[in-house]
Design an enzyme around this catalytic site. Structure first.
Site, PDB file in Angstrom:
ATOM      1  N   ASN A 137       0.821  -1.202   0.000  1.00 18.15           N
ATOM      2  CA  ASN A 137       0.000   0.000   0.000  1.00 18.15           C
ATOM      3  C   ASN A 137       0.862   1.264   0.000  1.00 18.15           C
ATOM      4  OD1 ASN A 137      -2.039  -1.817   0.144  1.00 18.15           O
ATOM      5  ND2 ASN A 137      -2.453  -1.513   2.325  1.00 18.15           N
ATOM      6  N   HIS A 155       5.969  -0.589  -2.691  1.00 16.86           N
ATOM      7  CA  HIS A 155       5.664   0.159  -3.911  1.00 16.86           C
ATOM      8  C   HIS A 155       5.734   1.660  -3.703  1.00 16.86           C
ATOM      9  CE1 HIS A 155       3.326  -3.673  -5.234  1.00 16.86           C
ATOM     10  NE2 HIS A 155       4.618  -3.778  -5.444  1.00 16.86           N
ATOM     11  N   CYS A 163      11.978  13.800  -7.533  1.00 17.80           N
ATOM     12  CA  CYS A 163      12.436  14.315  -8.821  1.00 17.80           C
ATOM     13  C   CYS A 163      13.087  13.184  -9.605  1.00 17.80           C
ATOM     14  CB  CYS A 163      13.428  15.453  -8.610  1.00 17.80           C
ATOM     15  SG  CYS A 163      14.172  16.012 -10.159  1.00 17.80           S
ATOM     16  N   CYS A 166      17.160  14.503 -10.064  1.00 11.49           N
ATOM     17  CA  CYS A 166      18.103  14.567  -8.931  1.00 11.49           C
ATOM     18  C   CYS A 166      17.696  13.658  -7.777  1.00 11.49           C
ATOM     19  CB  CYS A 166      18.224  16.010  -8.433  1.00 11.49           C
ATOM     20  SG  CYS A 166      16.723  16.631  -7.629  1.00 11.49           S
ATOM     21  N   CYS A 238      16.379  21.295  -9.169  1.00 14.00           N
ATOM     22  CA  CYS A 238      16.840  21.288 -10.564  1.00 14.00           C
ATOM     23  C   CYS A 238      16.614  22.650 -11.236  1.00 14.00           C
ATOM     24  CB  CYS A 238      16.147  20.177 -11.357  1.00 14.00           C
ATOM     25  SG  CYS A 238      16.690  18.525 -10.898  1.00 14.00           S
ATOM     26  N   ASN A 329      -7.824 -13.036   3.855  1.00 12.32           N
ATOM     27  CA  ASN A 329      -8.235 -12.219   2.710  1.00 12.32           C
ATOM     28  C   ASN A 329      -9.626 -12.644   2.258  1.00 12.32           C
ATOM     29  OD1 ASN A 329      -7.711 -10.264   0.571  1.00 12.32           O
ATOM     30  ND2 ASN A 329      -7.655 -12.014  -0.831  1.00 12.32           N
TER      31      ASN A 329
HETATM   32 ZN   LIG Z   1      15.480  17.635  -9.259  1.00 14.92          ZN
END
Ligand SMILES: [Zn+2]
Length: 401
Positions: A137, A155, A163, A166, A238, A329
């Site tokens: 999650n 994940h 970014c 960078c 950046c 589940n």
């Molecule tokens: Zn950046």
């Protein structure tokens, strides 16, 4: 090096499960089986601790949609197709659409809270029964509910942007403020939607009735929305220090007078800090997930169909190591027979449990039961598990910082 990419998982409905042991179809039966699962000695040579592997179903009680449930995204919205990483990177239009939907979805996700299922996982940690959590999650409910129990977000997480040049991360909250400033008409619309109560309700039906459809990855669908007018910022780092591109040239990072992305830019794209479809999970995250499995003696799978390979292979790894597996589940789990192969048919939970119940009711009751039967003075795990927590704590913290 070949890197496996996150793929759209198998989206069909999986076959119904076989309950294990067969007495676990009732609540008392399920509690007894899970009690045996936790209280039986770990198989020879394995640590006494349990690793939790969780998925979208755990957050349904917090008002988020899952994928395969009765109101899951794949059932309600047959044409649902999340954005791919390469699309996001290569298309300004795709990013406008993504951020517009995410802008509307964020406040709902931001206001949602961990539920009794997450808090039960915290309690299992405090009881010394669970040593770490690996979750698929991206809502960060696990680290919010149990900051002291190590959580690996397999994940990624929506609470930050990152970014793609960078790799600096920024809080999603401040990014939201920037989006509101750059898109005043959308911000006014969002205010209206919030005022209507469509985002405040935790009931997915009510949300839908009010014209909002939310997906598990935090975006919202609005038919006919003029996504093309949406504006978003560039990476501030950046922008100040344009990065060098792969070909050695200087990347172009510019914004208009208000700070909105210029379409001619070649670097400084911010993305949500989640693993998008078509993107690979970093080696470090994969390795840390494997370590979490290898440092435990059992696995508790919560509210996931394991349709995503990156999660399924962790359960397979647990099975291959001889770890008992318990799965809680609603509905089927991908290839679940594999996890219960070669088990004594007479076993009562020590070797494996399969329960088809929702986590938010079952887990708190299980915690009460385990607390009641806890022998005083045994609420800490012996040596190896404690050192696991300490050694992994730094790794997890490093990844989350
Ligand atoms: Zn950046």
């Amino acid at each position: 090096m070949h890197k496996p990419l996150l793929r759209i998982p198998y989206t069909d409905i999986l076959p119904s499960p076989t309950t294990i042991p067969s007495s676990a179809t009732t609540l008392p039966g399920a509690l007894a089986a899970l009690h045996n699962f936790f209280r039986s000695p770990a198989p020879k040579g394995l640590p006494p601790s349990t690793v939790v592997l969780s998925g979208a179903g755990l957050s349904v009680a917090s008002g988020l949609a899952d994928y395969r449930g009765d109101k899951g995204t794949y059932r309600v919205n047959k044409t649902y197709r999340p954005i791919y990483y390469h699309e996001f990177l290569s298309s300004h239009e795709a990013r406008k659409r993504y951020w517009a939907r995410s802008f509307l979805g964020w406040s709902s996700l931001h206001n949602a809270k961990p539920n009794s299922g997450h808090h039960a996982v915290r309690d299992l940690g405090e009881l010394g029964l669970v040593s770490s959590v690996v979750t698929q999650n991206v809502d960060s409910f696990h680290p919010r509910a149990h900051p002291d129990l190590p959580t690996l977000e397999l994940h990624g997480y929506l609470r930050a942007t990152v970014c793609t040049s960078c790799w600096n991360e920024y809080p999603r909250d401040t990014f939201q403020d920037e989006l509101a400033r750059l898109n005043p008409v959308w911000a006014a619309f969002l205010k209206e939607v919030v005022a209507s109560g469509a985002l405040a309700t935790e009931d997915p039906d009510e949300k839908r009735a009010k014209g909002i459809r939310m997906n598990p990855d935090g975006d919202v669908e609005l038919p006919e929305a003029p996504y093309t007018t949406f504006r978003y910022p560039a990476c501030p780092h950046c922008l100040a220090h344009p990065p060098t591109l792969a070909d050695g040239s200087r990347g172009l990072v510019e914004v208009d007078h208000e700070g909105a992305w210029s379409h001619s830019n070649t670097a400084g794209i911010l993305k949500p800090a989640v693993v998008m479809f078509g993107e690979s999970i970093s080696h470090k995250v994969k390795q840390t997930a494997e370590e979490a499995v290898d440092n435990a003696g059992r696995m508790l799978v919560l509210a996931t169909s394991l349709a995503t390979y990156s999660a399924w292979r962790l359960a397979k790894r647990a099975k291959d190591r001889g770890m008992p597996i318990a799965i809680v589940n609603l509905r089927g789990v991908r290839g679940e027979d594999t996890f219960f192969a070669n088990m004594d048919p007479q076993q009562t939970g020590a070797e494996g449990v399969r329960v088809e119940m929702s986590t938010e009711n079952l887990l708190p009751t299980l915690v009460d039961e385990l607390r009641r039967t806890q022998t005083p003075g045994t609420n800490a795990l012996p040596g190896p598990a404690v050192s696991l927590k300490q050694s992994n704590g730094a790794v997890f913290k490093d990844m989350l910082s």
